[in-house]
Each structure stands twice: as structure tokens, then as C-alpha cells.
Design an enzyme around this catalytic site. Sequence first.
Site, PDB file in Angstrom:
ATOM      1  N   ASP A 155      37.812  33.053  92.734  1.00 52.09           N
ATOM      2  CA  ASP A 155      39.181  33.032  92.182  1.00 52.09           C
ATOM      3  C   ASP A 155      39.496  34.468  91.745  1.00 52.09           C
ATOM      4  O   ASP A 155      38.634  35.342  91.779  1.00 52.09           O
ATOM      5  CB  ASP A 155      39.242  32.073  90.976  1.00 52.09           C
ATOM      6  CG  ASP A 155      40.609  32.041  90.304  1.00 52.09           C
ATOM      7  OD1 ASP A 155      41.632  32.031  91.023  1.00 52.09           O
ATOM      8  OD2 ASP A 155      40.679  32.045  89.051  1.00 52.09           O
ATOM      9  N   SER A 156      40.719  34.666  91.267  1.00 44.48           N
ATOM     10  CA  SER A 156      41.073  35.979  90.759  1.00 44.48           C
ATOM     11  C   SER A 156      40.445  36.232  89.384  1.00 44.48           C
ATOM     12  O   SER A 156      40.399  37.373  88.934  1.00 44.48           O
ATOM     13  CB  SER A 156      42.593  36.081  90.634  1.00 44.48           C
ATOM     14  OG  SER A 156      43.059  35.116  89.719  1.00 44.48           O
ATOM     15  N   CYS A 215      41.345  29.015  94.112  1.00 46.44           N
ATOM     16  CA  CYS A 215      42.557  29.735  93.701  1.00 46.44           C
ATOM     17  C   CYS A 215      43.693  29.212  94.566  1.00 46.44           C
ATOM     18  O   CYS A 215      43.590  29.253  95.807  1.00 46.44           O
ATOM     19  CB  CYS A 215      42.337  31.227  93.937  1.00 46.44           C
ATOM     20  SG  CYS A 215      43.815  32.231  93.739  1.00 46.44           S
ATOM     21  N   GLU A 267      43.547  34.368  80.493  1.00 47.56           N
ATOM     22  CA  GLU A 267      42.525  35.414  80.590  1.00 47.56           C
ATOM     23  C   GLU A 267      42.305  36.091  79.224  1.00 47.56           C
ATOM     24  O   GLU A 267      41.223  36.557  78.932  1.00 47.56           O
ATOM     25  CB  GLU A 267      42.917  36.457  81.646  1.00 47.56           C
ATOM     26  CG  GLU A 267      42.856  35.948  83.084  1.00 47.56           C
ATOM     27  CD  GLU A 267      41.434  35.786  83.650  1.00 47.56           C
ATOM     28  OE1 GLU A 267      40.522  36.497  83.209  1.00 47.56           O
ATOM     29  OE2 GLU A 267      41.253  34.923  84.531  1.00 47.56           O
ATOM     30  N   CYS A 325      47.650  25.873  89.710  1.00 44.85           N
ATOM     31  CA  CYS A 325      46.943  27.154  89.545  1.00 44.85           C
ATOM     32  C   CYS A 325      45.673  26.779  88.807  1.00 44.85           C
ATOM     33  O   CYS A 325      45.724  26.013  87.836  1.00 44.85           O
ATOM     34  CB  CYS A 325      47.782  28.133  88.722  1.00 44.85           C
ATOM     35  SG  CYS A 325      46.867  29.610  88.222  1.00 44.85           S
ATOM     36  N   HIS A 342      43.933  28.210  86.761  1.00 41.00           N
ATOM     37  CA  HIS A 342      43.889  28.563  85.340  1.00 41.00           C
ATOM     38  C   HIS A 342      44.536  27.470  84.459  1.00 41.00           C
ATOM     39  O   HIS A 342      44.223  27.357  83.283  1.00 41.00           O
ATOM     40  CB  HIS A 342      44.652  29.871  85.085  1.00 41.00           C
ATOM     41  CG  HIS A 342      43.909  31.109  85.484  1.00 41.00           C
ATOM     42  ND1 HIS A 342      43.698  31.467  86.786  1.00 41.00           N
ATOM     43  CD2 HIS A 342      43.325  32.088  84.731  1.00 41.00           C
ATOM     44  CE1 HIS A 342      43.034  32.618  86.825  1.00 41.00           C
ATOM     45  NE2 HIS A 342      42.801  33.006  85.586  1.00 41.00           N
TER      46      HIS A 342
HETATM   47  N1  DGL Z   1      43.967  31.001  89.505  1.00 43.68           N
HETATM   48  C1  DGL Z   1      44.725  31.431  90.591  1.00 43.68           C
HETATM   49  C2  DGL Z   1      45.541  30.358  91.256  1.00 43.68           C
HETATM   50  O1  DGL Z   1      45.097  29.241  91.283  1.00 43.68           O
HETATM   51  C3  DGL Z   1      45.364  32.780  90.587  1.00 43.68           C
HETATM   52  C4  DGL Z   1      46.017  33.272  89.364  1.00 43.68           C
HETATM   53  C5  DGL Z   1      46.470  34.692  89.509  1.00 43.68           C
HETATM   54  O2  DGL Z   1      45.606  35.556  89.662  1.00 43.68           O
HETATM   55  O3  DGL Z   1      47.682  34.945  89.493  1.00 43.68           O
HETATM   56  O4  DGL Z   1      46.587  30.604  91.811  1.00 43.68           O
END
Ligand code: DGL
Length: 269
Positions: A11-12, A74, A153, A185, A187
Site C-alpha cells: 500500500d502507500s 490499496c 498517517e 480506501c 486507510h
Molecule cells: N490506502 C490507499 C487506498 O486504498 C491509498 C491512499 C493514498 O495514498 O492516497 O487507496
Amino acid sequence: MANKAPIGVFDSGVGGLTVVKEIMNQIPGESIIYFGDTARLPYGSKSKETVITYTRQIIRFLMGKGVKALVIACNTASAFALETVKEEVDIPIIGVVKPGAKVAAQTSKNGNIGVIGTEGTIQSGIYTEFLSKTNPNVKVFGKACPLFVPLVEEGLIDDPVTLEMARRYISDLLKYDIDTLVLGCTHYPLLRKTIRKIVGEKIALVNPAYETARTLNKVLIEKGLENDKILKTDHKFYVSDGAEKFKKFANSILPCEVVETRDINIENY
Ligand code: DGL
């Protein structure tokens, strides 16, 4: 024969850990190599080309570690890069969008489905595409929530600022009589409690992580790639910046102890 090679998950940043947690719960015999691209996040505001380039580098890094399957944990990279990179690797690779859309389509009773995600994911229209394939009668209402990723984050999971942002982002969607909201997402499941405060109890919140782990398990079995069920796993965590901060966060949400997280220079791959 048991296949002891690890699963590569990326993931990011920390968001993909919500998927790792589900994999650990559902397939506890598998070892995981995780990469969080903390130096280059957020992905959600980057172009498709950039996200594909990043995804290719991460895949090269993980393949170098001998992974037997890949999970793009992600939504943004699943939306922008999965179709392209799946032609380039010779091991199974899955994303989170298709599993998430499948659950949302099964969950909604009135066919009005909200999707929250990054700008990239929402603008790609990928959830609408998959949801409409499953059920042509659904109505999909998307909303980008760009500040959610930095708030997570920064560890502001349970903070008045995050609650206020959730109110601003999500209130609009409530006008459309949605009965299901996809946390599009990885996150966002970490903000579940905050989001629940805004949407109330009647709207189902869909976290694609559960179905993603189920899909992974199915693929491993189909391809004869599963490990034996002995619970002796060896998980490894890598990031492109801020290893200590990441480790602390990972330990607050994963069911196992993360002893070490290493910084690597992903630009070298
Ligand atoms: N967690 C990621 C997603 O599911 C990316 C979030 C990001 O880096 O903008 O899209």
C-alpha cells in the site's frame, strides 16, 4: 507439498495493514512481506502513470523477495495499475476493489450505494463499473475524501478534526438514501468508529479487506500455493520512510508483534 514462500502485500502507507490483519486472521499459516510506500504517499492525488510506475517498482522489490502471490492492498493502485501489471507478472495478483464491490452489491437492499475513497479511486469510476456489472440497477454515489489518509498517517484516528472532516465529506452522501457505504480506501477502516458517528447505525459499512483475504485464500488453494497450517510464520515489514513510526502503528493494529521494520530505497527497483 506446502509452499512456504511469502505473500507480498503493499500500500502507500499503513492502510494496507487493514488487509494484512484480515489475511493473518483468515490464513494464519501464511507469511507476509509488507511494503508501505510512506515516502511517496498519498497515491490518491497522483496520476495514473505515476501510480503504475510506483506499483511496478514495488512489485519488482517484492518479487525479489521470492513472493508466491501479490495483494495490492490499496484501492488507488488497484484502480489505476492492476489491469496493466497483471499482464506483467507470472504469479497471482489480486486487488481490493473487485472483492469490495462484490460485498457491497450483496449487502445493499435498496441499491443505493455510497463509495468513499481517494480522488484517484473515485475519479477512475472503477467501483461504479464493478458494481454495475454485478447489478445493473444499482445507483452509486462517490465522494473523494483526500484528507482522511494524512489524518490516519498522523495517527489522528479519534480526533475532533477527523470527526469534522468526516461530517463535511459524508453528509452529502446521506441525501441519497444510501443503505451501504464502501470504505474504498484501505486507510478508512481505521476511521470506522468516526465514520459510524456520522452515518448512524442503519447504513452498512463495507470493508473490502475481509473479502480480499477470502479471495486470496481461494486463489492459493486453486493454484496449489498454500502453506501447511503450521503456525510458524515469518512476517517482514518494509517502508520507504519512517520505519520506527510505521512499526509503532503496525503494533497498535496487528494481531502479531512487529519486531522490526526496515527502510528501503524503492527508487532503486
Ligand atoms: N490506502 C490507499 C487506498 O486504498 C491509498 C491512499 C493514498 O495514498 O492516497 O487507496
